[in-house]
Design a protein around this motif. Structure first.
Motif, PDB file in Angstrom:
ATOM      1  N   LEU A 230       0.829  -1.207   0.000  1.00 25.98           N
ATOM      2  CA  LEU A 230       0.000   0.000   0.000  1.00 25.98           C
ATOM      3  C   LEU A 230       0.863   1.255   0.000  1.00 25.98           C
ATOM      4  O   LEU A 230       1.957   1.272   0.557  1.00 25.98           O
ATOM      5  N   ASP A 231       0.327   2.300  -0.588  1.00 25.28           N
ATOM      6  CA  ASP A 231       0.967   3.609  -0.530  1.00 25.28           C
ATOM      7  C   ASP A 231       0.428   4.324   0.708  1.00 25.28           C
ATOM      8  O   ASP A 231      -0.353   5.270   0.626  1.00 25.28           O
ATOM      9  N   ASP A 232       0.863   3.851   1.889  1.00 20.76           N
ATOM     10  CA  ASP A 232       0.262   4.316   3.135  1.00 20.76           C
ATOM     11  C   ASP A 232       1.236   5.049   4.050  1.00 20.76           C
ATOM     12  O   ASP A 232       0.951   5.255   5.231  1.00 20.76           O
ATOM     13  N   LEU A 233       2.380   5.484   3.520  1.00 16.36           N
ATOM     14  CA  LEU A 233       3.341   6.195   4.360  1.00 16.36           C
ATOM     15  C   LEU A 233       2.808   7.559   4.788  1.00 16.36           C
ATOM     16  O   LEU A 233       3.093   8.029   5.891  1.00 16.36           O
ATOM     17  N   ALA A 234       2.021   8.214   3.918  1.00 14.69           N
ATOM     18  CA  ALA A 234       1.442   9.505   4.296  1.00 14.69           C
ATOM     19  C   ALA A 234       0.479   9.331   5.466  1.00 14.69           C
ATOM     20  O   ALA A 234       0.460  10.135   6.408  1.00 14.69           O
ATOM     21  N   CYS A 235      -0.319   8.285   5.427  1.00 21.11           N
ATOM     22  CA  CYS A 235      -1.233   7.965   6.528  1.00 21.11           C
ATOM     23  C   CYS A 235      -0.450   7.755   7.815  1.00 21.11           C
ATOM     24  O   CYS A 235      -0.796   8.304   8.876  1.00 21.11           O
ATOM     25  N   PHE A 236       0.610   6.969   7.734  1.00 15.68           N
ATOM     26  CA  PHE A 236       1.421   6.656   8.909  1.00 15.68           C
ATOM     27  C   PHE A 236       2.061   7.917   9.478  1.00 15.68           C
ATOM     28  O   PHE A 236       1.999   8.186  10.679  1.00 15.68           O
ATOM     29  N   GLU A 237       2.649   8.730   8.602  1.00 15.57           N
ATOM     30  CA  GLU A 237       3.356   9.929   9.054  1.00 15.57           C
ATOM     31  C   GLU A 237       2.401  10.939   9.676  1.00 15.57           C
ATOM     32  O   GLU A 237       2.696  11.541  10.713  1.00 15.57           O
ATOM     33  N   LEU A 238       1.236  11.140   9.064  1.00 14.37           N
ATOM     34  CA  LEU A 238       0.263  12.085   9.598  1.00 14.37           C
ATOM     35  C   LEU A 238      -0.279  11.631  10.953  1.00 14.37           C
ATOM     36  O   LEU A 238      -0.539  12.456  11.834  1.00 14.37           O
ATOM     37  N   THR A 239      -0.453  10.324  11.117  1.00 11.02           N
ATOM     38  CA  THR A 239      -0.908   9.813  12.408  1.00 11.02           C
ATOM     39  C   THR A 239       0.132  10.065  13.486  1.00 11.02           C
ATOM     40  O   THR A 239      -0.191  10.510  14.595  1.00 11.02           O
ATOM     41  N   LEU A 240       1.404   9.809  13.176  1.00 12.44           N
ATOM     42  CA  LEU A 240       2.462  10.095  14.141  1.00 12.44           C
ATOM     43  C   LEU A 240       2.504  11.583  14.476  1.00 12.44           C
ATOM     44  O   LEU A 240       2.668  11.962  15.643  1.00 12.44           O
ATOM     45  N   SER A 241       2.336  12.422  13.471  1.00  6.87           N
ATOM     46  CA  SER A 241       2.369  13.868  13.701  1.00  6.87           C
ATOM     47  C   SER A 241       1.264  14.300  14.658  1.00  6.87           C
ATOM     48  O   SER A 241       1.470  15.155  15.528  1.00  6.87           O
ATOM     49  N   HIS A 273      -5.944  12.894   9.523  1.00 10.68           N
ATOM     50  CA  HIS A 273      -5.043  11.820   9.119  1.00 10.68           C
ATOM     51  C   HIS A 273      -5.812  10.615   8.588  1.00 10.68           C
ATOM     52  O   HIS A 273      -5.322   9.878   7.738  1.00 10.68           O
ATOM     53  N   LEU A 274      -7.054  10.436   9.078  1.00  4.11           N
ATOM     54  CA  LEU A 274      -7.851   9.307   8.606  1.00  4.11           C
ATOM     55  C   LEU A 274      -8.201   9.447   7.130  1.00  4.11           C
ATOM     56  O   LEU A 274      -8.405   8.451   6.440  1.00  4.11           O
ATOM     57  N   GLY A 275      -8.289  10.686   6.640  1.00  2.00           N
ATOM     58  CA  GLY A 275      -8.533  10.875   5.218  1.00  2.00           C
ATOM     59  C   GLY A 275      -7.406  10.305   4.383  1.00  2.00           C
ATOM     60  O   GLY A 275      -7.636   9.664   3.345  1.00  2.00           O
ATOM     61  N   ALA A 276      -6.156  10.514   4.814  1.00  2.34           N
ATOM     62  CA  ALA A 276      -5.012   9.953   4.092  1.00  2.34           C
ATOM     63  C   ALA A 276      -5.020   8.431   4.168  1.00  2.34           C
ATOM     64  O   ALA A 276      -4.640   7.751   3.206  1.00  2.34           O
ATOM     65  N   CYS A 277      -5.472   7.892   5.297  1.00  2.00           N
ATOM     66  CA  CYS A 277      -5.522   6.430   5.437  1.00  2.00           C
ATOM     67  C   CYS A 277      -6.598   5.828   4.535  1.00  2.00           C
ATOM     68  O   CYS A 277      -6.388   4.793   3.897  1.00  2.00           O
ATOM     69  N   ALA A 278      -7.763   6.500   4.495  1.00  2.00           N
ATOM     70  CA  ALA A 278      -8.827   6.018   3.612  1.00  2.00           C
ATOM     71  C   ALA A 278      -8.402   6.111   2.150  1.00  2.00           C
ATOM     72  O   ALA A 278      -8.725   5.238   1.337  1.00  2.00           O
ATOM     73  N   GLU A 279      -7.672   7.165   1.809  1.00  2.00           N
ATOM     74  CA  GLU A 279      -7.201   7.318   0.428  1.00  2.00           C
ATOM     75  C   GLU A 279      -6.240   6.200   0.057  1.00  2.00           C
ATOM     76  O   GLU A 279      -6.293   5.664  -1.060  1.00  2.00           O
TER      77      GLU A 279
END
Length: 347
Positions: A230-241, A273-279
């Motif tokens: 998955l291209d989910d690094l943005a989701c991961f990074e935003l959640t950590l932020s 951040h959930l928006g990035a995860c859903a995307e």
């Protein structure tokens, strides 16, 4: 009993991937049922720097009244998470509900696989949380991102070893859930549960916009998804932020809802951040044919259509939606204004 209820919910949701397109619900399906936090799980200095949470009986916010031609749609904005020790004094809201003929609920993303079939798919559905080839987070994350993960993981779930094999998206959501629990916030849908019980007691018409995803081959989808990166690094990074910088604001938003401070809710930023995860999920190749990619657009259109139909049919309708869905330039309130309805702000 609580674990069994979560398992039944996960069977239908994970097997069909339906709710993965609804950001507000993702936290309910990505991890095991939360356990109570202990002082071993949280650096107590974090709690010293954030706002004290509201406790006891709180009135919550007022309602918006959308109206035209003598017909009204009363809308309560909900908030998650909320202070764990808060009790919602719902009587003023329930008094409005009692004069309504229908309850408009948020849209539901559904599948056609059924609960029994979903239960049969549960083992495979749970396996999709893991990285392909059972890789560890340190193998799939950039070194700087993994370095940020380690102290947060040590703080909020030091004894959880399974999460190290999770995909970044699912690991991030597990961490997020544990962190909220540790700082005294609860994701339980207090307002919606209260409203739904009251509406059923009053025998109101229940309106629930549905978007059905037809999953012709759920086993194949799960198999393909299990092997896909998955291209989910943005989701991961935003959640950590959010966990690094937003804990205080989360508590402020929870308090603002509890005491009915809508102005504060409008002014406090709410990073999504959930928006990035859903995307990330919606763009997965295995889900390309399911219609997940534009699910939020479909949900928005379905709710607006249901709201306008209710306004044309009933003298009074009650609705509830999350504050983040209601407010802002692209919120539902603005969409209703643009459709020509008059809106009375909460007192």
């Amino acid at each position: 009993m609580r674990k069994r209820a979560w398992t039944l919910r996960a069977a239908g949701l994970l097997a069909g991937f339906a709710l993965m397109g609804a950001p507000a619900a993702m936290a309910e399906i990505t991890g095991s049922p939360p356990r109570p936090a202990t002082t071993a799980d949280v650096d107590m200095t974090v709690l010293d720097t954030v706002e004290v949470l509201a406790e006891g009986v709180q009135f919550g916010p007022g309602m918006w009244r959308v109206h035209r031609d003598g017909r009204s749609l009363w809308i309560l904005g909900t908030q998650s998470p909320l202070p764990r020790r808060m009790q919602w004094h719902a009587e003023p809201v329930l008094a409005i509900l009692e004069q309504c003929q229908a309850l408009l609920r948020p849209p539901l993303v559904d599948t056609d696989i059924g609960m029994v079939r979903g239960m049969m798919l549960l083992p495979a559905a749970l396996r999709v949380r893991r990285n392909p080839d059972n890789a560890r987070l340190q193998d799939v994350l950039p070194p700087d991102l993994h370095a940020r993960w380690l102290p947060l993981k040590a703080r909020y779930m030091p004894r959880n070893r399974k999460v190290e094999r999770f995909r970044p998206l699912f690991a991030a959501q597990e961490l997020y859930a544990r962190a909220l629990d540790a700082i005294g916030l609860d994701r339980k849908p207090v307002a919606s549960e209260t409203l739904l019980r009251a509406a059923r007691r009053l025998a109101l018409e229940e309106i629930r916009p549905r978007i059905t995803l037809e999953l012709d081959a759920p086993r194949q989808i799960l198999r393909e998804f299990s092997g896909e990166t998955l291209d989910d690094l943005a989701c991961f990074e935003l959640t950590l932020s959010r966990l690094e910088t937003d804990l205080g604001a989360m508590r402020q938003r929870a308090n603002a809802w509890a005491i009915g401070d809508i102005e504060a809710l409008q002014s406090l930023p709410a990073p999504n951040h959930l928006g990035a995860c859903a995307e990330a999920l919606g763009n997965a190749q295995a889900l390309a044919e399911t219609g997940m990619a534009d699910i939020e657009k479909k949900m928005r259109a379905a709710w607006l259509a249901a709201a306008e139909a209710a306004l044309a049919t009933h003298a009074d309708t009650f609705a509830y939606l999350s504050m983040t869905t209601l407010l802002g330039e692209n919120g539902m309130l603005q969409a209703l204004r643009e459709a020509g309805y008059d809106i009375v702000e909460p007192e």
